[in-house]
Write a protein that holds these residues in place. Structure first.
Motif, PDB file in Angstrom:
ATOM      1  N   ARG A   1       6.258   4.760 -10.898  1.00  0.00           N
ATOM      2  CA  ARG A   1       6.342   4.609 -12.358  1.00  0.00           C
ATOM      3  C   ARG A   1       7.757   4.915 -12.849  1.00  0.00           C
ATOM      4  O   ARG A   1       8.276   4.268 -13.761  1.00  0.00           O
ATOM      5  N   SER A   2       8.392   5.906 -12.232  1.00  0.00           N
ATOM      6  CA  SER A   2       9.767   6.237 -12.614  1.00  0.00           C
ATOM      7  C   SER A   2      10.711   5.077 -12.320  1.00  0.00           C
ATOM      8  O   SER A   2      11.586   4.747 -13.132  1.00  0.00           O
ATOM      9  N   ALA A   3      10.544   4.452 -11.159  1.00  0.00           N
ATOM     10  CA  ALA A   3      11.372   3.294 -10.811  1.00  0.00           C
ATOM     11  C   ALA A   3      11.157   2.163 -11.804  1.00  0.00           C
ATOM     12  O   ALA A   3      12.112   1.521 -12.262  1.00  0.00           O
TER      13      ALA A   3
ATOM     14  N   GLN B   1       0.810  -1.220   0.000  1.00  0.00           N
ATOM     15  CA  GLN B   1       0.000   0.000   0.000  1.00  0.00           C
ATOM     16  C   GLN B   1       0.843   1.270   0.000  1.00  0.00           C
ATOM     17  O   GLN B   1       0.360   2.349  -0.372  1.00  0.00           O
ATOM     18  N   GLU B   2       2.124   1.172   0.406  1.00  0.00           N
ATOM     19  CA  GLU B   2       2.981   2.348   0.455  1.00  0.00           C
ATOM     20  C   GLU B   2       3.857   2.429  -0.793  1.00  0.00           C
ATOM     21  O   GLU B   2       4.503   1.458  -1.196  1.00  0.00           O
ATOM     22  N   ALA B   3       3.903   3.610  -1.393  1.00  0.00           N
ATOM     23  CA  ALA B   3       4.678   3.806  -2.625  1.00  0.00           C
ATOM     24  C   ALA B   3       6.165   3.546  -2.406  1.00  0.00           C
ATOM     25  O   ALA B   3       6.857   3.007  -3.274  1.00  0.00           O
ATOM     26  N   GLU B   4       6.677   3.937  -1.225  1.00  0.00           N
ATOM     27  CA  GLU B   4       8.107   3.735  -0.949  1.00  0.00           C
ATOM     28  C   GLU B   4       8.473   2.255  -0.967  1.00  0.00           C
ATOM     29  O   GLU B   4       9.541   1.878  -1.446  1.00  0.00           O
ATOM     30  N   VAL B   5       7.574   1.418  -0.455  1.00  0.00           N
ATOM     31  CA  VAL B   5       7.837  -0.023  -0.428  1.00  0.00           C
ATOM     32  C   VAL B   5       7.761  -0.595  -1.840  1.00  0.00           C
ATOM     33  O   VAL B   5       8.605  -1.408  -2.243  1.00  0.00           O
TER      34      VAL B   5
ATOM     35  N   ASP C   1       0.631   1.715 -14.274  1.00  0.00           N
ATOM     36  CA  ASP C   1      -0.507   2.627 -14.096  1.00  0.00           C
ATOM     37  C   ASP C   1      -0.562   3.199 -12.687  1.00  0.00           C
ATOM     38  O   ASP C   1      -1.563   3.820 -12.307  1.00  0.00           O
ATOM     39  N   ASP C   2       0.488   2.976 -11.902  1.00  0.00           N
ATOM     40  CA  ASP C   2       0.475   3.380 -10.499  1.00  0.00           C
ATOM     41  C   ASP C   2       0.211   4.880 -10.353  1.00  0.00           C
ATOM     42  O   ASP C   2       0.672   5.695 -11.159  1.00  0.00           O
ATOM     43  N   ALA C   3      -0.526   5.230  -9.319  1.00  0.00           N
ATOM     44  CA  ALA C   3      -0.860   6.641  -9.098  1.00  0.00           C
ATOM     45  C   ALA C   3       0.349   7.463  -8.687  1.00  0.00           C
ATOM     46  O   ALA C   3       0.361   8.686  -8.866  1.00  0.00           O
TER      47      ALA C   3
ATOM     48  N   LEU D   1       3.178   2.585 -22.986  1.00  0.00           N
ATOM     49  CA  LEU D   1       2.361   3.294 -21.993  1.00  0.00           C
ATOM     50  C   LEU D   1       3.198   4.313 -21.235  1.00  0.00           C
ATOM     51  O   LEU D   1       2.777   5.470 -21.025  1.00  0.00           O
ATOM     52  N   LEU D   2       4.404   3.935 -20.836  1.00  0.00           N
ATOM     53  CA  LEU D   2       5.265   4.825 -20.060  1.00  0.00           C
ATOM     54  C   LEU D   2       5.789   5.990 -20.903  1.00  0.00           C
ATOM     55  O   LEU D   2       6.077   7.055 -20.363  1.00  0.00           O
ATOM     56  N   LEU D   3       5.906   5.791 -22.222  1.00  0.00           N
ATOM     57  CA  LEU D   3       6.341   6.891 -23.096  1.00  0.00           C
ATOM     58  C   LEU D   3       5.313   8.019 -23.135  1.00  0.00           C
ATOM     59  O   LEU D   3       5.635   9.151 -23.514  1.00  0.00           O
ATOM     60  N   LYS D   4       4.093   7.712 -22.741  1.00  0.00           N
ATOM     61  CA  LYS D   4       3.041   8.733 -22.717  1.00  0.00           C
ATOM     62  C   LYS D   4       2.823   9.284 -21.310  1.00  0.00           C
ATOM     63  O   LYS D   4       1.894  10.069 -21.089  1.00  0.00           O
ATOM     64  N   ASP D   5       3.672   8.886 -20.376  1.00  0.00           N
ATOM     65  CA  ASP D   5       3.482   9.286 -18.980  1.00  0.00           C
ATOM     66  C   ASP D   5       3.606  10.802 -18.830  1.00  0.00           C
ATOM     67  O   ASP D   5       4.411  11.458 -19.509  1.00  0.00           O
ATOM     68  N   GLU D   6       2.818  11.349 -17.919  1.00  0.00           N
ATOM     69  CA  GLU D   6       2.840  12.799 -17.703  1.00  0.00           C
ATOM     70  C   GLU D   6       4.096  13.266 -16.968  1.00  0.00           C
ATOM     71  O   GLU D   6       4.453  14.432 -17.016  1.00  0.00           O
ATOM     72  N   PHE D   7       4.780  12.340 -16.295  1.00  0.00           N
ATOM     73  CA  PHE D   7       5.986  12.670 -15.534  1.00  0.00           C
ATOM     74  C   PHE D   7       7.202  12.540 -16.454  1.00  0.00           C
ATOM     75  O   PHE D   7       7.461  11.477 -17.012  1.00  0.00           O
TER      76      PHE D   7
END
Length: 594
Positions: A345-347, A297-301, A338-340, A374-380
């Motif tokens: 997503r960067s990792a 549930q935690e993004a860091e993990v 698709d992670d929020a 999908l990642l090539l279209k990422d907003e980040f």
């Protein structure tokens, strides 16, 4: 004369210890600190005998109250083993360092412990038992928490070098430290557990250390639990398959811990564990742990778990590695793409391509390529950047045809990406794209964007594009350069782009300077020399002196008659230019025409 001689004689007989004492009494902290940093020089002046008999006792009994001074002493003493006469005399250094290991300030304590450990490593076994064991025992039995914490840091080094009976005594003290009332002691005790286990037998681990492992993993403070879980790999390395039923349940528990920090620590433990367990244990025990952490549930993990993915199955045969990735890792990748959380997503974008050599072409195209699209279209921007920077590695697996057919179109769509680092990453891949595409597809898809990058608003992008031109010319050859590239370069100086300012003309000259070495003299005379001569008369001094530099490079390649009839007159005129920089570079270039 007589007085001068007496003064010189007095200076020669100055006692280095007395000089140090006087300087350490100075009110200026920096002055005292500088004196401590000269301890090695003082020791050299004294010799090893006086260093042992005078300097070390002085440092042991005289303590500055400033932590900066104490820290400097701990750092300096790390270099003192040769200065006191070598390892045989190194035990004399233990006393001042033990004093420093009792200090409340953690930075001083940790440095003192670090230095003590380095000294213990060079001691003879007899000296370890005679001097180091009493020191760690005294620290471990102290009333205040600080020395007990330091004892935990020193104990593994001592424990590994003493006899079995003394090891048993040290383990008793260590067990007491693991049960200490203060978290400040239990933390270093938990950190030391793996090192103690590595120097222990399987029987000792089962009977004495595993109960301590369980105790520390059940501690209220997550800082203790996360340090304790790291020792699991040491246990498994010694116990082997026997450790599975007693160690792996604790690893599973840590991966479900109420604290995300402990779960994160269990994720970082994955690679160390898979190196010491059997393939069956990896598949049955470790992969479920990693799967759980990839869904945490935690993004860091989740991020920490993602960074373990490239090494999954590194101890297995190729076919088993591929199977375990497809079965246990790939099912989680789509959700992670698709992670929020953008950092997750960067990792993923950083590690995704590293899976492709293990999966092979077919499975990469089936499982990995859709995620990359999908990642090539990422907003980040960092996500897009990471994917683009890995395209060369991807091509080695799926081939140029697949790369150009599937990946290149969305990459080209990023030619005007608002984030300049993304544009820069695409530019850096141009030579690889050129080799993959060939002249026709490159001209149709990438030549126009390349000209746009030469006029980019960000200097780093323009500069990178200029530096890629020679490599592209080398790939395609002179005929392509004459037909496709040079006309577009020359057009940059025409009136149709004059509204872009002098930067277009300056970039053109920089491009000419980079490609001079890659083309023949005839092509230089026909296509690049005329425009360079034209720009040597530009209104902007920066353009003129860059034209002079380009003319110098061209002069070094073309024949003497061209140089004398066309280049030399232009440079002679420029050597009298109103601008001093233009004069300088023109005169420098003229030497190439001699």
């Amino acid at each position: 004369m007589h007085r001068s001689g007496t003064k010189a004689s007095g200076m020669e007989t100055l006692d280095p210890i007395q000089v140090l004492v006087e300087e350490l009494q100075d009110e200026d902290l920096q002055m005292r600190l500088n004196s401590i940093k000269r301890l090695s020089t003082i020791a050299l002046a004294l010799g090893d005998a006086k260093t042992r008999d005078q300097l070390i006792p002085y440092l042991t009994s005289n303590f500055d109250e400033e932590d900066e001074i104490r820290l400097a002493v701990a750092e300096e003493l790390a270099q003192f083993v040769p200065l006191v006469g070598g390892p045989a005399h190194a035990p004399c250094l233990i006393a001042p360092l033990v004093n420093l290991a009792k200090i409340d300030e953690i930075v001083v304590r940790e440095k003192a412990v670090e230095t003590l450990n380095s000294i213990i490593e060079v001691l003879a076994p007899a000296d370890v038992e005679k001097h180091a064991v009493p020191a760690v025992t005294a620290l471990g039995g102290a009333e205040f928490f600080a020395p007990r914490a330091s004892a935990c840091g020193i104990l593994p080094s001592v424990y590994a070098r003493v006899s079995a009976p003394q090891q048993a005594e040290l383990r008793q003290m260590y067990a007491t430290l693991c049960r200490d009332d203060t978290p400040m002691v239990r933390r270093p005790a938990a950190s030391a557990l793996g090192k103690v286990a590595a120097a222990s037998s399987a029987a000792v681990i089962k009977s004495e250390l595993l109960p301590l492992f369980a105790l520390l993993l059940d501690h209220d403070h997550d800082s203790v639990r996360l340090l304790a879980v790291g020792s699991a790999s040491s246990f498994m390395k010694v116990l082997g398959d026997e450790g599975v039923p007693v160690v792996m349940p604790s690893v599973h528990s840590a991966s479900k811990d109420r604290s995300w920090k402990v779960r994160s620590a269990s994720a970082e433990l994955f690679n160390a564990l898979q190196d010491v367990v059997s393939p069956d244990t990896l598949k049955a025990e470790l992969m479920p742990v990693l799967s759980r952490l990839l869904q945490d549930q935690e993004a860091e993990v989740r991020t920490k778990a993602i960074f373990q993915v490239p090494n999954v199955g590194r101890t297995l045969a190729q076919i088993d590695k591929e199977t375990i990735i497809v079965t246990n890792v790939v099912p989680h990748l789509k959700k992670l793409a698709d992670d929020a959380n953008q950092h997750v997503r960067s990792a993923l974008s950083t590690v995704l391509v590293s899976l492709t050599p293990e999966l092979g072409k077919a499975k990469t195209v089936e499982y990995i390529v859709p995620l990359l699209l999908l990642l090539l279209k990422d907003e980040f921007a960092d996500v897009r950047l990471n994917v683009i920077s890995k395209l060369g590695d991807l091509q080695e697996v799926i081939g140029a045809d697949q790369l150009c057919k599937v990946i290149l179109p969305p990459v080209i769509a990023l030619a005007e990406d608002p984030q300049w680092r993304v544009r820069l990453a695409i530019v850096e891949q141009l030579p690889a794209f050129a080799k993959s595409l060939g002249t026709g597809p490159f001209d149709a898809r990438l030549l126009s964007p390349s000209m746009t990058w030469l006029m980019d608003s960000v200097y780093a992008v323009r500069s990178a594009m200029v530096s890629q031109l020679p490599q592209v010319v080398t790939v395609f050859g002179e005929a392509w350069a004459a037909k496709s590239l040079f006309p577009k370069l020359v057009a940059m100086a025409s009136s149709s782009v004059a509204d872009r300012g002098y930067l277009s003309r300056l970039t053109l000259l920089l491009s000419i300077r980079t490609v001079v070495a890659s083309v023949s003299p005839d092509l230089l005379k026909k296509d690049l020399l005329p425009i360079t001569l034209k720009l040597s008369k530009d209104n902007v001094p920066n353009v003129r002196f860059n034209a002079a530099r380009a003319l110098g490079l061209i002069a070094a390649k073309v024949d003497a008659s061209t140089c004398k009839s066309q280049i030399q007159p232009a440079l002679s005129t420029m050597s009298s230019d109103d601008d001093s920089d233009v004069q300088f570079y023109a005169k420098e270039a003229l030497t190439k025409c001699q």
